[in-house]
Scaffold this motif. Structure first.
Motif, mmCIF file in Angstrom:
data_model
loop_
_atom_site.group_PDB
_atom_site.id
_atom_site.type_symbol
_atom_site.label_atom_id
_atom_site.label_comp_id
_atom_site.label_asym_id
_atom_site.label_seq_id
_atom_site.Cartn_x
_atom_site.Cartn_y
_atom_site.Cartn_z
ATOM 1 N N TYR A 1 0.836 -1.180 0.000
ATOM 2 C CA TYR A 1 0.000 0.000 0.000
ATOM 3 C C TYR A 1 0.885 1.249 0.000
ATOM 4 O O TYR A 1 1.817 1.367 0.793
ATOM 5 C CB TYR A 1 -0.928 0.021 1.218
ATOM 6 C CG TYR A 1 -1.763 1.265 1.217
ATOM 7 C CD1 TYR A 1 -2.786 1.410 0.288
ATOM 8 C CD2 TYR A 1 -1.484 2.319 2.072
ATOM 9 C CE1 TYR A 1 -3.519 2.574 0.222
ATOM 10 C CE2 TYR A 1 -2.214 3.485 2.016
ATOM 11 C CZ TYR A 1 -3.229 3.607 1.083
ATOM 12 O OH TYR A 1 -3.940 4.766 1.008
ATOM 13 N N LYS B 1 0.576 5.435 0.145
ATOM 14 C CA LYS B 1 -0.291 6.599 0.357
ATOM 15 C C LYS B 1 -0.235 7.465 -0.891
ATOM 16 O O LYS B 1 0.847 7.788 -1.383
ATOM 17 C CB LYS B 1 0.189 7.396 1.568
ATOM 18 C CG LYS B 1 -0.851 8.375 2.075
ATOM 19 C CD LYS B 1 -0.465 8.936 3.432
ATOM 20 C CE LYS B 1 0.303 10.247 3.275
ATOM 21 N NZ LYS B 1 0.337 11.021 4.547
ATOM 22 N N ASN B 2 -1.404 7.790 -1.421
ATOM 23 C CA ASN B 2 -1.474 8.556 -2.657
ATOM 24 C C ASN B 2 -2.333 9.790 -2.430
ATOM 25 O O ASN B 2 -3.532 9.683 -2.172
ATOM 26 C CB ASN B 2 -2.091 7.659 -3.751
ATOM 27 C CG ASN B 2 -2.094 8.332 -5.103
ATOM 28 O OD1 ASN B 2 -1.983 9.547 -5.199
ATOM 29 N ND2 ASN B 2 -2.232 7.541 -6.140
ATOM 30 N N PRO B 3 -1.708 10.978 -2.514
ATOM 31 C CA PRO B 3 -2.465 12.191 -2.218
ATOM 32 C C PRO B 3 -3.412 12.613 -3.356
ATOM 33 O O PRO B 3 -4.118 13.603 -3.215
ATOM 34 C CB PRO B 3 -1.375 13.236 -1.984
ATOM 35 C CG PRO B 3 -0.184 12.735 -2.718
ATOM 36 C CD PRO B 3 -0.294 11.247 -2.820
ATOM 37 N N GLN B 4 -3.403 11.893 -4.476
ATOM 38 C CA GLN B 4 -4.309 12.251 -5.564
ATOM 39 C C GLN B 4 -5.759 12.193 -5.084
ATOM 40 O O GLN B 4 -6.160 11.239 -4.426
ATOM 41 C CB GLN B 4 -4.142 11.297 -6.753
ATOM 42 C CG GLN B 4 -2.798 11.385 -7.447
ATOM 43 C CD GLN B 4 -2.537 12.754 -8.075
ATOM 44 O OE1 GLN B 4 -3.424 13.318 -8.704
ATOM 45 N NE2 GLN B 4 -1.348 13.291 -7.866
ATOM 46 N N GLU B 5 -6.514 13.192 -5.501
ATOM 47 C CA GLU B 5 -7.929 13.269 -5.129
ATOM 48 C C GLU B 5 -8.698 12.014 -5.545
ATOM 49 O O GLU B 5 -9.558 11.507 -4.828
ATOM 50 C CB GLU B 5 -8.568 14.461 -5.846
ATOM 51 C CG GLU B 5 -9.062 15.544 -4.929
ATOM 52 C CD GLU B 5 -9.723 16.633 -5.741
ATOM 53 O OE1 GLU B 5 -10.969 16.676 -5.714
ATOM 54 O OE2 GLU B 5 -9.008 17.419 -6.399
ATOM 55 N N ASN B 6 -8.404 11.514 -6.725
ATOM 56 C CA ASN B 6 -9.172 10.374 -7.237
ATOM 57 C C ASN B 6 -8.578 9.017 -6.858
ATOM 58 O O ASN B 6 -8.985 7.985 -7.377
ATOM 59 C CB ASN B 6 -9.317 10.475 -8.764
ATOM 60 C CG ASN B 6 -7.958 10.398 -9.453
ATOM 61 O OD1 ASN B 6 -6.930 10.436 -8.790
ATOM 62 N ND2 ASN B 6 -7.984 10.282 -10.757
ATOM 63 N N SER B 7 -7.578 9.021 -5.948
ATOM 64 C CA SER B 7 -7.062 7.740 -5.457
ATOM 65 C C SER B 7 -8.067 7.168 -4.462
ATOM 66 O O SER B 7 -8.658 7.892 -3.663
ATOM 67 C CB SER B 7 -5.719 7.967 -4.758
ATOM 68 O OG SER B 7 -5.429 6.878 -3.924
ATOM 69 N N SER B 8 -8.247 5.866 -4.512
ATOM 70 C CA SER B 8 -9.235 5.240 -3.621
ATOM 71 C C SER B 8 -8.734 5.219 -2.182
ATOM 72 O O SER B 8 -9.526 5.158 -1.250
ATOM 73 C CB SER B 8 -9.527 3.812 -4.076
ATOM 74 O OG SER B 8 -8.418 2.982 -3.792
ATOM 75 N N GLY B 9 -7.413 5.215 -2.002
ATOM 76 C CA GLY B 9 -6.864 5.118 -0.646
ATOM 77 C C GLY B 9 -7.031 3.729 -0.057
ATOM 78 O O GLY B 9 -6.935 3.544 1.161
ATOM 79 N N MET B 10 -7.289 2.748 -0.909
ATOM 80 C CA MET B 10 -7.524 1.384 -0.425
ATOM 81 C C MET B 10 -6.502 0.410 -1.020
ATOM 82 O O MET B 10 -6.158 0.518 -2.197
ATOM 83 C CB MET B 10 -8.913 0.911 -0.851
ATOM 84 C CG MET B 10 -10.031 1.708 -0.222
ATOM 85 S SD MET B 10 -11.645 1.220 -0.869
ATOM 86 C CE MET B 10 -12.713 2.342 0.051
ATOM 87 N N MET B 11 -6.057 -0.543 -0.219
ATOM 88 C CA MET B 11 -5.214 -1.618 -0.721
ATOM 89 C C MET B 11 -6.124 -2.581 -1.492
ATOM 90 O O MET B 11 -5.791 -3.056 -2.570
ATOM 91 C CB MET B 11 -4.539 -2.322 0.465
ATOM 92 C CG MET B 11 -3.457 -3.311 0.065
ATOM 93 S SD MET B 11 -4.095 -4.985 -0.091
ATOM 94 C CE MET B 11 -4.135 -5.511 1.634
ATOM 95 N N ASP C 1 -4.388 14.830 3.315
ATOM 96 C CA ASP C 1 -4.019 15.043 1.909
ATOM 97 C C ASP C 1 -4.226 13.748 1.112
ATOM 98 O O ASP C 1 -3.657 13.540 0.050
ATOM 99 C CB ASP C 1 -2.584 15.561 1.775
ATOM 100 C CG ASP C 1 -1.560 14.526 2.206
ATOM 101 O OD1 ASP C 1 -1.954 13.483 2.760
ATOM 102 O OD2 ASP C 1 -0.357 14.755 1.990
ATOM 103 N N GLU D 1 -6.865 2.342 5.727
ATOM 104 C CA GLU D 1 -5.429 2.232 5.412
ATOM 105 C C GLU D 1 -4.702 3.532 5.749
ATOM 106 O O GLU D 1 -3.636 3.519 6.378
ATOM 107 C CB GLU D 1 -5.233 1.931 3.910
ATOM 108 C CG GLU D 1 -5.612 0.529 3.465
ATOM 109 C CD GLU D 1 -7.086 0.393 3.065
ATOM 110 O OE1 GLU D 1 -7.936 1.165 3.590
ATOM 111 O OE2 GLU D 1 -7.390 -0.481 2.235
#
Lengths: 146, 146, 146
Positions: free
Chosen positions: A42, A44-54, C99, C105
């Motif tokens: 996993y 961490k992705n600060p992009q707005e459209n990233s799901s933030g999920m593994m 952010d 996660e």
């Protein structure tokens, strides 16, 4: 970074351990609890459209429901040579035949094989925990079996 | 394949931490919860008369009850020099004397030594988890201590 | 000998996953449960004035309450570009801006960074387990990330 995700399930199942010297040789049931844990990378992705999920918990839930719960919930699971197998075949109850005793250990191994085949790429099975009673459980761990 | 099996136990115990700066220096009790996990090799065996078990949960239960629960349930556990030891000796209450403070850490170590001695061949202690309160527990793990 | 100690916490938190295709894009809340596990060396000490503790459960509790629970309990946690961020800023509700998406996660990763900075010398973070719902949790394990 490695993250683990777990979903918990419940199912009602009957079994009998034909060769067991004790109460378990009778046809009886348990309220099983199953914890399925997966592991994956996993970032961490600060992009707005990233799901933030593994992996979406919903995917894990669906995968286990389709591959395990659907079959085993409210089923009778027996060794194919069990004395109960022949008589119950005369009814229309849901049955699953094993080529081994339907113990907690053998259920874990069956579930392991089913889940490993169904997981998406990049996600590995990390742990299976199966409660047979409120105070007894069996586990398979990736770190014990690598 | 390696499989882990766990049995869960509850026992009621009193203790006092004589040197503690706070409430725990008083004689008080907890509803302890103990999880004993063992690890062993397991091979699926399709033979009809195979038990399908790495170890019978019943054996694990009996072993822990005889070596731990029988002694510690409804006991007062104290450092041998505790101020409470002398006065309670005048009563007929069940007491266990430690040569260290009866903390969660020291209870775990005592339980570890007792269980390791009592396990059958081919089965190893993998984990001990001891809840002192509903939200606090200590653990000993084989993988941390090899 | 290595010993692990765990304290369990609960907190109530709202979030929204703006980009999620499903119910989670709505502003909603969960009763989170957090298990913080630390690991350290422990040597049994028969001295009367030895605390018998690897770390006082009270210290661990205080540290997590001050660094996590105080901030996140009864807060709304949102991606800084969330559509809900601007409107809620007009109220006086407790808000935390991420952010990244406030998923299980990413919460784990935020908590990891906060706790690691706050731990006393000789004690390491071993595990974080965060329940988002009664049947779903994420984990960070030291042994997966060394």
């Amino acid at each position: 970074m490695k993250i683990r995700l777990t979903k918990e399930f419940e199912f009602e199942m009957s079994h009998a351990l034909d060769e067991y010297q004790g109460l378990c040789r009778n046809l009886h049931g348990h309220s099983y609890k199953l914890f399925v844990t997966v592991i994956g990378d996993y970032i961490k992705n600060p992009q707005e459209n990233s799901s933030g999920m593994m992996l979406d918990f919903k995917c894990l839930k669906k995968l286990v429901e389709e591959n395990i719960i659907l079959d085993f919930d409210h089923a009778v699971v027996l060794h194919k040579n069990s004395v109960f197998a022949n008589v119950l075949k005369q009814t229309d109850t849901k049955m699953i035949m094993f080529d081994c005793q339907p113990t907690c250990e053998n259920l874990i191994m069956e579930f392991h094989d089913r889940i490993v085949k169904a997981l998406p790429e990049g996600v590995k099975l990390a742990k299976l925990k199966l409660y047979e009673t409120k105070t007894s459980f069996a586990e398979w761990l990736i770190e014990d079996n690598e």
